[in-house]
Write a protein that holds these residues in place. Structure first.
Motif, PDB file in Angstrom:
ATOM      1  N   VAL A  49       0.822  -1.217   0.000  1.00 60.96           N
ATOM      2  CA  VAL A  49       0.000   0.000   0.000  1.00 60.96           C
ATOM      3  C   VAL A  49       0.856   1.266   0.000  1.00 60.96           C
ATOM      4  O   VAL A  49       0.636   2.150  -0.849  1.00 60.96           O
TER       5      VAL A  49
ATOM      6  N   VAL B  40      -3.809   0.781  -4.616  1.00 58.93           N
ATOM      7  CA  VAL B  40      -4.012   0.975  -3.179  1.00 58.93           C
ATOM      8  C   VAL B  40      -5.386   0.453  -2.794  1.00 58.93           C
ATOM      9  O   VAL B  40      -5.538  -0.310  -1.833  1.00 58.93           O
TER      10      VAL B  40
ATOM     11  N   CYS C  77      -5.541  -3.433  -3.068  1.00 63.84           N
ATOM     12  CA  CYS C  77      -4.858  -4.098  -1.950  1.00 63.84           C
ATOM     13  C   CYS C  77      -5.701  -4.031  -0.681  1.00 63.84           C
ATOM     14  O   CYS C  77      -5.879  -5.034   0.016  1.00 63.84           O
ATOM     15  N   LEU C  78      -6.220  -2.849  -0.385  1.00 62.99           N
ATOM     16  CA  LEU C  78      -7.034  -2.691   0.823  1.00 62.99           C
ATOM     17  C   LEU C  78      -8.333  -3.480   0.726  1.00 62.99           C
ATOM     18  O   LEU C  78      -8.800  -4.039   1.724  1.00 62.99           O
TER      19      LEU C  78
END
Length: 138
Positions: free
Chosen positions: A104, A116, A119-120
């Protein structure tokens, strides 16, 4: 990213390094906990000599006869030498979480907002799945 097709992009290397570390830690915990269990170190929840009699039982009967907890209840039983092995399994199962989280900041510095968010989102899905909140049935 790199222009040299022979070099791995930094995010792939970082993910792989963290995955390797998590896998090694999980394996060490599994091996050491198993050795401690069969060597009789510590107090097991289920003594080794009782296992053959319990293996063939349905899960509900096994849990009742052994006193083992279901779901995340095993965390409360980590003081038992046979339960510590579950920590190794949990480490192996969850080692993709830190791998995603270390990416991130890298993506954020580059301004790759989509990565980002991805991934989150993956972390959120994995945590939700592990939480047991989505269990259906029993």
């Amino acid at each position: 990213m790199t222009d040299d097709p022979r070099q791995q992009p930094v995010e792939q290397l970082r993910y792989a390094q963290w995955l390797d570390l998590g896998a090694r830690i999980g394996q060490v915990v599994l091996v050491l906990s198993f050795l401690a269990y069969v060597a009789g170190l510590g107090q097991p929840q289920v003594p080794v000599e009782r296992l053959p009699a319990l293996w063939s039982l349905p899960v509900a009967d096994f849990l009742q006869a052994s006193g083992m907890a279901s779901g995340w209840g095993w965390l409360r039983q980590l003081g038992h030498s046979d339960v510590v092995g579950l920590a190794g399994i949990a480490i192996l199962a969850g080692c993709s979480l830190p791998c995603l989280l270390v990416l991130v900041p890298l993506y954020a510095r580059r301004g790759d907002k989509a990565f980002v968010v991805l991934c989150l989102a993956q972390v959120a899905v994995l945590l939700l799945a592990a939480s047991g909140l989505l269990s259906v049935g029993h």
